[in-house]
Design a protein around this motif. Sequence first.
Motif, mmCIF file in Angstrom:
data_model
loop_
_atom_site.group_PDB
_atom_site.id
_atom_site.type_symbol
_atom_site.label_atom_id
_atom_site.label_comp_id
_atom_site.label_asym_id
_atom_site.label_seq_id
_atom_site.Cartn_x
_atom_site.Cartn_y
_atom_site.Cartn_z
ATOM 1 N N ALA A 358 70.033 47.891 77.026
ATOM 2 C CA ALA A 358 68.436 47.527 77.963
ATOM 3 C C ALA A 358 67.424 48.343 77.333
ATOM 4 O O ALA A 358 65.952 48.081 77.502
ATOM 5 N N VAL A 359 67.872 50.413 77.079
ATOM 6 C CA VAL A 359 66.482 50.354 76.459
ATOM 7 C C VAL A 359 66.682 50.251 74.680
ATOM 8 O O VAL A 359 65.230 49.895 74.178
ATOM 9 N N ASP A 360 67.771 49.605 74.403
ATOM 10 C CA ASP A 360 67.741 49.562 72.422
ATOM 11 C C ASP A 360 66.775 47.918 72.603
ATOM 12 O O ASP A 360 66.036 47.846 71.799
ATOM 13 N N SER A 361 66.813 46.999 73.070
ATOM 14 C CA SER A 361 66.273 46.401 73.384
ATOM 15 C C SER A 361 64.400 46.199 73.597
ATOM 16 O O SER A 361 64.008 45.227 73.072
ATOM 17 N N ALA A 362 64.719 47.163 74.858
ATOM 18 C CA ALA A 362 63.209 47.369 75.194
ATOM 19 C C ALA A 362 62.452 47.862 73.776
ATOM 20 O O ALA A 362 60.737 47.912 73.676
ATOM 21 N N LEU A 363 62.836 49.431 73.728
ATOM 22 C CA LEU A 363 62.479 49.579 72.484
ATOM 23 C C LEU A 363 62.268 48.982 70.951
ATOM 24 O O LEU A 363 61.164 48.544 70.098
ATOM 25 N N GLU A 364 62.738 48.112 70.880
ATOM 26 C CA GLU A 364 63.017 46.663 70.179
ATOM 27 C C GLU A 364 61.182 45.946 70.461
ATOM 28 O O GLU A 364 60.631 45.088 69.019
ATOM 29 N N ASP A 365 61.206 45.378 71.227
ATOM 30 C CA ASP A 365 60.670 44.688 71.858
ATOM 31 C C ASP A 365 58.670 45.764 71.186
ATOM 32 O O ASP A 365 57.686 44.819 70.834
ATOM 33 N N ILE A 366 59.035 46.562 72.017
ATOM 34 C CA ILE A 366 57.318 47.605 71.780
ATOM 35 C C ILE A 366 57.070 48.413 70.001
ATOM 36 O O ILE A 366 55.952 47.879 70.100
ATOM 37 N N ARG A 367 58.416 48.503 70.025
ATOM 38 C CA ARG A 367 58.352 48.640 67.952
ATOM 39 C C ARG A 367 57.286 46.743 67.404
ATOM 40 O O ARG A 367 56.925 47.392 66.333
ATOM 41 N N ARG A 368 57.894 45.660 67.791
ATOM 42 C CA ARG A 368 57.516 44.589 67.660
ATOM 43 C C ARG A 368 55.433 44.608 67.934
ATOM 44 O O ARG A 368 55.336 43.185 67.985
ATOM 45 N N GLY A 369 55.237 45.381 68.484
ATOM 46 C CA GLY A 369 54.425 45.439 69.383
ATOM 47 C C GLY A 369 54.012 44.385 70.161
ATOM 48 O O GLY A 369 52.962 44.327 71.075
ATOM 49 N N GLN A 370 55.062 44.398 71.029
ATOM 50 C CA GLN A 370 54.905 43.399 72.434
ATOM 51 C C GLN A 370 54.273 44.394 73.560
ATOM 52 O O GLN A 370 55.412 44.937 74.694
ATOM 53 N N MET A 371 53.986 44.781 73.760
ATOM 54 C CA MET A 371 52.897 45.889 74.537
ATOM 55 C C MET A 371 51.592 45.487 75.320
ATOM 56 O O MET A 371 50.468 45.760 75.109
ATOM 57 N N GLY A 372 51.748 44.589 76.189
ATOM 58 C CA GLY A 372 50.964 43.998 76.972
ATOM 59 C C GLY A 372 50.496 45.287 77.826
ATOM 60 O O GLY A 372 51.212 45.579 78.483
ATOM 61 N N SER A 373 48.874 44.908 78.336
ATOM 62 C CA SER A 373 48.743 45.343 79.644
ATOM 63 C C SER A 373 49.171 45.348 80.711
ATOM 64 O O SER A 373 50.047 44.645 81.279
ATOM 65 N N VAL A 374 49.641 46.487 81.510
ATOM 66 C CA VAL A 374 50.153 46.680 82.772
ATOM 67 C C VAL A 374 49.121 45.781 83.703
ATOM 68 O O VAL A 374 48.189 45.838 84.208
ATOM 69 N N PRO A 375 50.053 44.810 84.711
ATOM 70 C CA PRO A 375 49.570 44.613 85.872
ATOM 71 C C PRO A 375 48.573 44.582 86.285
ATOM 72 O O PRO A 375 48.879 45.860 86.669
ATOM 73 N N LYS A 376 47.334 44.103 86.782
ATOM 74 C CA LYS A 376 46.279 44.942 87.701
ATOM 75 C C LYS A 376 47.017 45.174 88.816
ATOM 76 O O LYS A 376 46.628 46.142 89.325
ATOM 77 N N HIS A 377 48.049 44.711 89.473
ATOM 78 C CA HIS A 377 48.425 45.327 91.420
ATOM 79 C C HIS A 377 49.525 46.683 91.308
ATOM 80 O O HIS A 377 49.881 46.872 92.171
ATOM 81 N N LEU A 378 49.162 46.496 89.633
ATOM 82 C CA LEU A 378 50.450 48.280 89.370
ATOM 83 C C LEU A 378 49.332 49.110 89.181
ATOM 84 O O LEU A 378 49.701 50.460 88.974
ATOM 85 N N LYS A 379 48.323 49.263 89.149
ATOM 86 C CA LYS A 379 47.314 50.567 88.165
ATOM 87 C C LYS A 379 47.272 50.465 89.223
ATOM 88 O O LYS A 379 46.979 50.978 90.809
ATOM 89 N N ASP A 380 47.084 52.460 88.247
ATOM 90 C CA ASP A 380 46.627 53.414 89.573
ATOM 91 C C ASP A 380 45.066 53.090 90.306
ATOM 92 O O ASP A 380 44.100 52.572 90.017
ATOM 93 N N ALA A 381 45.366 53.046 91.857
ATOM 94 C CA ALA A 381 43.811 53.059 92.660
ATOM 95 C C ALA A 381 43.567 53.799 93.846
ATOM 96 O O ALA A 381 42.551 53.869 94.099
ATOM 97 N N HIS A 382 43.780 55.026 92.928
ATOM 98 C CA HIS A 382 43.597 56.306 93.666
ATOM 99 C C HIS A 382 42.177 56.824 92.867
ATOM 100 O O HIS A 382 41.680 57.723 93.531
ATOM 101 N N TYR A 383 41.433 56.237 92.652
ATOM 102 C CA TYR A 383 40.412 57.241 91.800
ATOM 103 C C TYR A 383 38.826 56.241 92.368
ATOM 104 O O TYR A 383 39.066 54.928 92.488
ATOM 105 N N SER A 384 37.598 57.284 92.425
ATOM 106 C CA SER A 384 36.543 56.275 92.613
ATOM 107 C C SER A 384 36.190 54.877 91.415
ATOM 108 O O SER A 384 36.209 55.062 90.208
ATOM 109 N N GLY A 385 35.794 53.830 92.132
ATOM 110 C CA GLY A 385 35.864 52.839 91.180
ATOM 111 C C GLY A 385 36.738 52.149 90.418
ATOM 112 O O GLY A 385 36.248 51.008 90.377
ATOM 113 N N ALA A 386 38.434 51.966 90.942
ATOM 114 C CA ALA A 386 39.551 51.430 91.216
ATOM 115 C C ALA A 386 39.335 50.445 91.664
ATOM 116 O O ALA A 386 39.458 49.515 90.699
ATOM 117 N N LYS A 387 38.857 50.466 92.942
ATOM 118 C CA LYS A 387 38.814 49.054 93.790
ATOM 119 C C LYS A 387 37.888 47.508 92.840
ATOM 120 O O LYS A 387 38.393 46.761 93.164
#
Length: 437
Positions: A358-387
């Motif tokens: 599992a971790v080897d496969s994930a690392l392979e994707d990351i090293r191939r540049g497969q690093m998309g943005s974190v989905p908005k609904h999972l991003k930190d919403a605890h600071y001013s302006g996040a909403k």
Amino acid sequence: MVNMNLFELNKEEILGKAAPLAQRMRPANLDDIIGQEHILAKGKLLRRAIETDKLASLIFWGAPGCGKTTLANVIAKVTQKAYVSLNAVTDGVAELRKMTAKAEEELSLYGRQTILFIDEIHRFNKGQQDALLPSVEKGLVVLIGATTQNPYFSLNPALLSRSMIFELKPLTTENIKTLLKRAAADQEKGLGAYRTNISEEALTHLANCAQGDARIALNGLELAVLSSAPDQSGVRQIDLTVVEESIQRPAVVYDNTGDEHYDIISAFIKSMRGSDSDAAIYYLARMLDAGEDPLFIARRIVILAAEDIGMADPQALVVAQSAASALQFIGMPEGQLILAEAVIYMATAPKSNSCYLAVDSALEDIRRGQMGSVPKHLKDAHYSGAKKLGYGEGYRYPHDFPDGYVKQQYLPDLVKDRVYYQPSERDIRVKKGGESR
């Protein structure tokens, strides 16, 4: 009329010559001591205290043959204090009282403190240890205790609080080889009077068999030399065969840094992975007997627990880590039992490499540049302006749903359909309904 002083000197000389090589070769000063640089190197606290004769009470803790008694004897020689030694196995409170009286006399008549060396001090019971305290507190004696047991568990807190504790390390193979060469060349106390030719292979075998105990190696060398007849040129040839007989152990083919090292550890790991407990124990014993670092072995067991057992038995990692901690706590030789238990557990446990894949496969994707943005609904919403940015919107809190589970997207869009963890049939936790649970 017999000159008693001359008689005593002759007696001491005769007894000295009759002593085993290990006894005769005891260092006479700090510079003669091999090893223990972590406490005896120039500028270190203990060395400064010895050289300035400003000693507090000391506890030396270490494996047999690492130099605890030797260091105490050297301290006695280089300081201006009187010296008395006791053995906790044979001496008790009565001997302590006699020593106290003698120390009082020494201090009152000559103004000298007494160094009291107690070997195997952990064998004193609580009452005997308490009997030491008044003499230590009054400054009548400077206590030097030697123990093979962890003093934090074997000695009274009151005694520990009045002492400085120094751990002595087992001598390395190179340390012991240096001592052997010194003994072979020493004309006065060693074996220099015998013309010898000692092979490097023989020296290495003696040092390895000693397992950090200089006495074993030195006495083995002495027996090898004394039991060998000179050849036609008058030289005693000491080779591997001779020392194997002298120390009564055959040489183990094992090089801690060469091919044999990697071959044995490879076979050890593959035997556990292959669920062959007998082979795994055999290779464990072979490494231990050859002097492999037990913590190196423990680290390999921990890695295997996660890589090759993983989710088939997550408890294996707990066992492996507990074994590594217990090994550091107990030390050797008893630590071999801890390693054996962990090895048998690993060998007999169900196997799964799903975590590794599992971790080897994930690392392979990351090293191939497969690093998309974190989905908005999972991003930190605890600071001013996040909403205002829409962060956290639409996040579904799993604890608000039955079974604490709700389906939603967690991976970035770029890899949202990737499956990294693919459990084997042996994994304890399996996927239900297409999702990890």
